[in-house]
Design an enzyme around this catalytic site. Structure first.
Site, PDB file in Angstrom:
ATOM      1  N   GLU A   1       6.198  -1.886  -7.114  1.00  0.00           N
ATOM      2  CA  GLU A   1       5.727  -1.288  -5.770  1.00  0.00           C
ATOM      3  C   GLU A   1       5.702   0.028  -6.399  1.00  0.00           C
ATOM      4  O   GLU A   1       6.551   0.882  -6.188  1.00  0.00           O
ATOM      5  CB  GLU A   1       6.380  -1.814  -4.629  1.00  0.00           C
ATOM      6  CG  GLU A   1       5.847  -1.011  -3.292  1.00  0.00           C
ATOM      7  CD  GLU A   1       6.103   0.359  -2.755  1.00  0.00           C
ATOM      8  OE1 GLU A   1       5.126   1.151  -3.219  1.00  0.00           O
ATOM      9  OE2 GLU A   1       6.892   0.561  -2.134  1.00  0.00           O
TER      10      GLU A   1
ATOM     11  N   CYS B   1       5.107   5.933   1.008  1.00  0.00           N
ATOM     12  CA  CYS B   1       4.535   5.262   0.050  1.00  0.00           C
ATOM     13  C   CYS B   1       3.025   4.874   0.781  1.00  0.00           C
ATOM     14  O   CYS B   1       1.980   4.695   0.297  1.00  0.00           O
ATOM     15  CB  CYS B   1       5.184   4.242  -0.915  1.00  0.00           C
ATOM     16  SG  CYS B   1       5.766   3.016   0.271  1.00  0.00           S
TER      17      CYS B   1
END
Length: 511
Positions: free
Chosen positions: A245, A279
């Site tokens: 990720e 993020c």
């Protein structure tokens, strides 16, 4: 896995110092675990994991729910650790913990159902067989976590991997090692009979590389695309499965009939919360031209009222990494030099907006940019700061094209007067998760998988897909009776095989 912080070597071991990002004040000393330390942690995990995997799913559920309840009881202590190491306001840390508890509870309660063996249809050629699929634990899962959400993000791998029957070795960020150590300590209290099942190793890049090369059965990584590529190279040498990720450049699309007040409120929170260090936070906004100016006014009005700092009235805290302010400044300056406007902030934006706080340093005041050329770093690179760029587009089609042009594809949001139309727009976006008329709505739903593609990485955590990500499917067939014509035996006459082939071929031409 950037190697930062103060390191010193004693005759026995090397240590590093974690620090308050707002003041630089030392917080604690932690060991730098090398390859031998990591190998021992993996070995202990493998031994404990055998007993853990052998437990019925209901027993693992009981143990994990005990850990969940202890985390809830110790929420104040864990949130204080998160706030101290990241600099985020205590309330933000508490919200992170609440989301974590929801996810851990879901993983514990649903692993048995999601991962139980299931029967599958065999089809005509194998009608004499019964067939099933079971999901077996991988063994030991390595997790390399980030600093921006040092509990919520890595627990999307840790909690789900444990629920799936694995052991875990966790390397927290060198900026937030104390929080990782505290998580493991609370696990040992809640699940005392499984020493080594969940272990924390601390350090920077070298420790992470050692974990990647340690022989773990899968590695889950959260960080930058550049670091992910380096870690993946290490994993490739041993064909260690890898889940990545790697952040995003998430966009918000605003249609002409959207509720502009709701959109502005969500954009400001998504862009400036945690000082923009999210993020899946908001970094780009594409608003149709008819509402662009009004949306910008609303965003600027809300953002102007926010102040970074360390006091109780601060909306957000400092940038956690010392060099991140330079990245923000570079992106803002490049956008302005290319002709963008800055209705709020600009070249002087880095620095505290609160006179009570020190000037400059890790505090960055809100920045709102408009009309930013699409090739500017502020539109193409992850800024990870309290900035947002709002560009006008002719229509939704152009908004979709610009959103999908990014090399990142993690999350997105759509604000639209019609929920049905908003969902239709969402289906056109190249993003792993999309919220309609909210931002980050998916983060609070444990049953939804989370992850992206492109430079945002690959693989999924959370939900049923997240549980299965930490297992290996095993296919099993059991012969129930001898077939009329055994096509897998040399003893079967050729003429019988030919008749079977002709019959099967005829059936497939008819249906």
């Amino acid at each position: 896995m950037t190697d930062t912080g103060t390191h010193r070597r004693t005759p026995s071991t090397a240590t590093f110092t974690s620090r308050d990002p707002a003041t630089g004040r030392p917080l604690a000393e932690h060991p730098v675990h090398g390859p031998e330390d990591v190998a021992r942690a993996v070995e202990r995990g493998r031994a404990a994991g055998v007993r853990w995997a052998a437990l019925p799913a209901a027993r693992r559920r009981t143990h994990l729910l005990s850990w969940k309840r202890l985390l809830a009881s110790e929420l104040d202590a864990v949130a204080a650790s998160v706030a101290a190491e990241t600099g985020k306001p205590l309330q933000d840390a508490e919200l992170e913990l609440l989301l974590t508890l929801e996810h851990l509870s879901w993983a514990a309660r649903n692993a048995g159902r999601v991962l139980r063996g299931r029967r599958v249809r065999t089809g005509l050629p194998a009608s004499n067989q019964s067939a099933s699929v079971v999901h077996r634990p991988l063994g030991v899962v390595g997790v390399i976590g980030p600093w921006n959400y040092p509990v919520y993000t890595p627990m999307g791998s840790i909690g789900y991997a444990l629920a799936a029957g694995n052991a875990v070795v966790f390397k927290p960020s060198e900026y937030t090692p104390g929080t990782g150590v505290l998580l493991a300590r609370l696990f040992e209290r809640a699940v005392p009979g499984f020493a080594g099942l969940f272990t924390v190793v601390t350090g920077a890049a070298g420790t992470g590389a050692a974990l990647a090369a340690s022989g773990v059965d899968k590695l889950a990584f959260t960080g930058s695309p550049g670091t992910a590529r380096k870690v993946m190279e290490v994993c490739a040498r041993s064909l260690t499965p890898f889940l990545a990720e790697c952040g995003g450049k998430d966009a918000v699309l605003v249609t002409a009939d959207a509720d502009l007040d709701a959109a502005a409120d969500a954009i400001v929170w998504g862009a400036l919360g945690n000082a923009g260090q999210t993020c899946a936070g908001v970094e780009r906004v594409y608003a149709v031209r008819a509402v662009h100016a009004r949306l910008c006014d609303r965003v600027v009005e809300r953002a102007r009222a926010l102040r970074p700092g360390t006091g109780p009235d601060a909306a957000y805290g400092p940038l956690t990494m010392p060099g991140q302010g330079d990245v923000v400044r570079r992106h803002v300056d490049a956008a302005l030099a290319a002709g963008a406007g800055a209705p709020l902030g600009g070249t002087d934006a880095p620095g505290s907006a609160d006179p009570a706080e020190p000037s400059g340093g890790p505090f960055v005041a809100p920045v709102v940019l408009v009309d930013v050329p699409e090739d500017c770093p502020a539109m193409t690179e992850e800024t990870f700061g309290p900035t947002v760029a709002i560009n006008a587009v002719a229509d939704v089609d152009e908004a979709v094209r610009r959103t999908n042009a990014s090399r990142y594809a993690l999350g997105a949001a759509v604000f639209c007067g019609s929920r049905r139309e908003g969902a239709a727009i969402a289906s056109r976006l190249r993003a792993g998760a999309v919220s309609v008329n909210s931002v980050l709505g998916f983060a609070a739903v444990p049953a939804l998988p989370f992850g992206g593609s492109g430079d945002s990485g690959f693989g999924r955590i959370h939900g049923a897909e997240g549980l299965r990500a930490f297992t290996a499917p095993q296919s099993v067939t059991v012969r129930r009776f001898a077939p009329p014509v055994d096509l897998t035996s040399f003893a079967t006459p050729s003429a019988a095989k030919a008749r079977a082939v002709a019959l099967t071929r005829w059936l497939h031409t008819r249906r």
